[in-house]
Each structure stands twice: as structure tokens, then as C-alpha cells.
Design an enzyme around this catalytic site. Structure first.
Site, PDB file in Angstrom:
ATOM      1  N   GLU A   1     -32.935   5.839  23.396  1.00  0.00           N
ATOM      2  CA  GLU A   1     -33.220   4.411  23.570  1.00  0.00           C
ATOM      3  C   GLU A   1     -34.313   3.924  22.624  1.00  0.00           C
ATOM      4  O   GLU A   1     -35.420   4.487  22.614  1.00  0.00           O
ATOM      5  CB  GLU A   1     -33.635   4.138  25.024  1.00  0.00           C
TER       6      GLU A   1
ATOM      7  N   LYS B   1     -37.807   3.271  36.568  1.00  0.00           N
ATOM      8  CA  LYS B   1     -36.947   3.703  35.459  1.00  0.00           C
ATOM      9  C   LYS B   1     -37.745   3.683  34.159  1.00  0.00           C
ATOM     10  O   LYS B   1     -37.608   4.582  33.310  1.00  0.00           O
ATOM     11  CB  LYS B   1     -35.722   2.802  35.355  1.00  0.00           C
TER      12      LYS B   1
ATOM     13  N   ASP C   1     -35.729  20.503  33.438  1.00  0.00           N
ATOM     14  CA  ASP C   1     -34.593  19.923  34.166  1.00  0.00           C
ATOM     15  C   ASP C   1     -34.852  18.455  34.491  1.00  0.00           C
ATOM     16  O   ASP C   1     -35.581  18.133  35.441  1.00  0.00           O
ATOM     17  CB  ASP C   1     -34.364  20.732  35.446  1.00  0.00           C
TER      18      ASP C   1
ATOM     19  N   HIS D   1     -38.340  -4.761  22.038  1.00  0.00           N
ATOM     20  CA  HIS D   1     -37.166  -3.904  22.198  1.00  0.00           C
ATOM     21  C   HIS D   1     -36.068  -4.285  21.221  1.00  0.00           C
ATOM     22  O   HIS D   1     -35.477  -3.428  20.566  1.00  0.00           O
ATOM     23  CB  HIS D   1     -36.650  -4.007  23.628  1.00  0.00           C
TER      24      HIS D   1
END
Length: 431
Positions: A84, A271, A287, A385
Site C-alpha cells: 500500500e 486498521k 505470523d 495518499h
């Protein structure tokens, strides 16, 4: 000692110049310089074929560096793997501001994982709980005997608790007697260690209770393996051309409070934290699914899904941020032992202990959250972004070589930044 000056304007450099500056800054060794320059850190077919089943190829992701991190008065260049745009830039920007205010403070106060054996069909439950309680030392001994190598390394099972779980769901009574074992897994994340131990003690637990063991496995809800990172930022370091530091401080605090009471916002808020955490967890061969599951469960530990961070104002008017979450990560075992890029990540960080790695990861998550909140309450998230996304759009439109930067530059000035605009701009450049 890292020479941070050699990393100035790092993002503007060519790949060769980036590697040269990392070598000059003593971030990487001469041996790693050659591995990177010759692209020899990827998975070989032989290793990849043994990592998963039915493999047909490798799926690659960009490996980047989070810069400017000062954690517990130690400088780090942090490996991050993500697809991202803006994540690494945002983390590095946050780390620069936070570094100028004293850096991150981080700790892992305890580092143990939990295994559980769920027993069903147990009669006279209270009596069986008493029997299990009388045999706790024997249970610990048998658990450690199931995995003697971890005991030799100074770890092993440390305590046992017993719980009677019962609940009625859709008119059906569900009941289990569960034995929980805490295990010091040392430098390993510990899944295989704990699973072996739980399978080792299950027959003995069945003998003591007369029940049947349904599950014998670790829990990824690592509440005995909490990492905390905190920062203190003077308000004046937050100011922009149009907003005072105090106003931005207050907005960040208010935005965090919104994420404390609204789960719709909290999910997106968390998130953003995991954007940074997952990138480091993945880069270090740990993990991501286990860390994600544990973090989100912890966010809902009081029955309401909330922000993992807190942002407050102290008596001096500083902005104070804290992040606490379960972070069961390791520095040995699993893919870390065989994946060359994961091994390079650990070298890049100075071969940290599992505890230190948890501190680094928590700090990146807090920095990521600070950067996102600051953008949201000032110019908005899309400006930065989408500016970084322009290059991806240019490539999607078919741009190559110098065309990528040309199209990206024009996209940033365009009224609409989308794929159609990118295609039009590329066509005009090529004519």
C-alpha cells in the site's frame, strides 16, 4: 553507531544510491550490500517448495525501510513489507517528528504464551476442578517433559489455570472444562512448542477428569505477551501553516475519542495501526494473522470494540500517545530460519531479542496511528495518499521508465486523479 546523515533524502535516491547510503550509514554490512545489489535475498525454488503445499510460483511484495525511528534511545532502520502506498512514508514522517521530541518509549513487561486443552463430557465438574488443582505441579512437569529443549533454553511451562466455561446458545447448553498453560517460549513465537505440550498433557488430563479432550492447541490471544509504546510530543511540534499545535493536538485527542466509542471508526482506526505492524511482522518472518487476531480481540476485551491507542494531553500541554496490544513474535523458528529476506530483516534491526522486536513493532504501530490521525484532522488523508498513489496509476495506465514520473507529476495537478486521467496524460506524453 548509525550515521543518520547519510540517509538524508533517502526516498529521492536511485536504488544503487540507496544501497550506497545504507552502507555508508553502517545500516547494512558489505555482505548484505552485495546480496541486495545482486538481488540474492529472494526465495529459491527449493526453499519455497518446502514452505507450502502445491506451490507453483512466488508472489512478491515491495520491501522498504521505515526511517528516523528512535526507540528507547536507540536508532533503527525498520524493515517493512507492504503493497500500500503511503504507509512507509507516513511511518517515517511520524518517526521524524516523534524523534525530535525524544523518540518512542517501549516495553514488553512479560512474555509468555498460552496453550489450552478443552475437555468435554466431564461429570461432577467441581470435584474434577479440585482434582486438577491438586495435580497442578504434575501437569507442569508433564508439559515440560513434552518439550525438554525449551526447558534447556531456560523456558517452559510456568503456570496452570482451570476454568469451567458454560453458556446457553440457541437453547443449547455448551459446557467445557478448560486447562490453560502459560509457557515461556524464549526467542520463539512458540506455536509448535505449545501445541506439542498441550498434546503431551491431554491424556493425563483425560485420566484425571474422565473427560475427552476436544482441542489441544495454543491461543493467539496473547494477553501475557503485551507490548506497549508511548510518545510525548510538545504541541508546538504539531503546528502547520494554518493550524496551531494546540488545535491539532486537541483534534487528534477528539478523533481518538471518537474511535473509542464508535466501532465503525475504531475498525478503520485500528486498521491504520496494523498497516505498520503487519508490515514489520511480515518483513521479519512472523505470523501476521496471529498478530491481527490477537490485536482485534484485545480491542474488544471489554465487550465493545475500541481504539487500541489512547491520545491525551498532559499537564504541560503535550500530546501523549500510548499503544498496548498482544505481540507474540519471535526471532527464531518457522520461516525465520529458512527465509533469506526475513533473516536480512533481523540483521537490519541488529538481531534484536524477541522482546526488543515487540518494542519496535509496537512503536511502528503507534507512529503509524499518529501520522494517520494528524493527516485526518488537518489536510485529510487523501492528499498524501493519492499523491503517492499517482505512480501506481501511471504504471497501471501503461507508463514505463521516465514516463512514470512524468505522468505521476501531471496527475498530482489534475482535477481528477484516476486511471482514465492517467491514460489520457500518458497518451499526450507519447504523442
Amino acid at each position: 553507531m548509525m550515521n543518520s546523515d547519510a540517509l538524508n533524502k533517502f526516498y529521492k535516491n536511485s536504488l544503487t544510491d540507496k544501497l550506497d547510503s545504507l552502507l555508508s550509514a553502517e545500516v547494512i554490512s558489505q555482505a548484505d550490500y552485495h546480496l541486495l545489489s545482486e538481488d540474492k535475498l529472494g526465495l529459491t525454488d527449493e526453499v519455497a517448495n518446502h514452505m507450502i503445499e502445491n506451490r507453483i510460483t512466488n508472489y512478491t511484495l515491495p520491501f522498504g525501510l521505515g526511517l528516523n525511528f528512535s526507540i528507547n534511545a536507540k536508532d533503527y532502520v525498520v524493515p517493512m513489507v507492504t503493497e500500500e502506498p503511503s504507509i512507509i512514508a507516513a511511518a517515517s514522517y511520524a518517526a521524524k517528528i516523534i524523534g525530535s521530541a525524544g523518540g518512542f518509549q517501549a516495553s514488553v513487561l512479560k512474555r509468555e504464551m498460552t496453550g489450552q486443552v478443552a475437555l468435554k463430557d466431564v461429570v461432577n465438574v467441581e470435584e474434577k476442578i479440585a482434582i486438577l488443582t491438586d495435580h497442578l505441579p504434575d501437569i507442569l512437569t508433564r508439559a515440560n517433559a513434552s518439550h525438554p529443549s525449551i526447558v534447556k533454553r531456560g523456558g517452559g511451562a510456568t503456570s496452570v489455570t482451570v476454568r469451567h466455561l458454560q453458556e446457553e446458545i440457541a437453547g443449547e447448553k455448551i459446557e467445557f472444562l478448560v486447562v490453560y498453560v502459560s509457557v515461556d517460549t524464549k526467542e520463539a513465537m512458540g506455536a509448535n512448542i505449545i501445541n506439542t505440550m498441550m498434546e503431551g498433557i491431554a491424556p493425563y488430563l483425560e485420566e484425571l477428569t474422565g473427560g475427552t479432550s476436544l482441542l489441544r492447541i495454543l491461543s493467539n490471544y496473547a494477553t501475557d505477551c503485551l507490548a506497549t509504546a508511548s510518545v510525548t510530543i510538545p504541541a508546538h511540534r504539531l503546528q502547520t501553516m494554518t493550524l496551531s499545535g494546540e488545535e491539532i493536538r486537541n483534534r487528534i485527542i477528539e478523533a481518538n475519542r471518537f474511535a473509542q466509542i464508535d466501532p465503525y471508526r475504531a475498525v478503520t482506526h485500528n486498521k491504520g495501526i496494523m498497516n505498520g505492524i503487519d508490515a514489520v511482522v511480515l518483513a521479519t518472518g512472523n505470523d501476521t494473522r496471529a498478530v491481527e487476531a490477537g490485536a482485534h480481540a484485545y480491542a474488544a476485551r471489554d465487550g465493545h470494540y475500541r481504539s487500541l491507542t489512547t491520545w491525551e494531553c498532559n499537564t504541560r500541554g503535550d500530546l501523549v500517545g500510548t499503544l498496548t496490544l498482544p505481540l507474540a513474535v519471535g526471532t527464531v523458528g518457522g520461516s525465520i530460519s529458512i527465509h533469506p529476506t526475513a533473516q536480512f530483516s533481523h540483521r537490519l534491526l541488529g538481531d534484536p531479542s524477541a522482546e526488543e522486536l515487540g518494542e519496535i513493532i509496537a512503536s511502528v504501530g503507534l507512529g503509524q496511528n499518529f501520522s494517520a490521525l494528524r493527516a485526518l484532522v488537518t489536510e485529510g488523508i487523501q492528499k498524501g495518499h493519492m499523491g503517492l498513489h499517482a505512480r501506481s496509476l501511471a504504471i497501471s495506465a501503461g507508463a514505463t521508465g521516465e514516463e512514470i514520473d512524468q505522468v505521476a507529476a501531471k496527475l498530482k495537478q489534475a482535477h481528477y486523479m484516476n486511471l482514465d486521467t492517467a491514460k489520457s496524460l500518458l497518451k499526450a506524453i507519447q504523442q
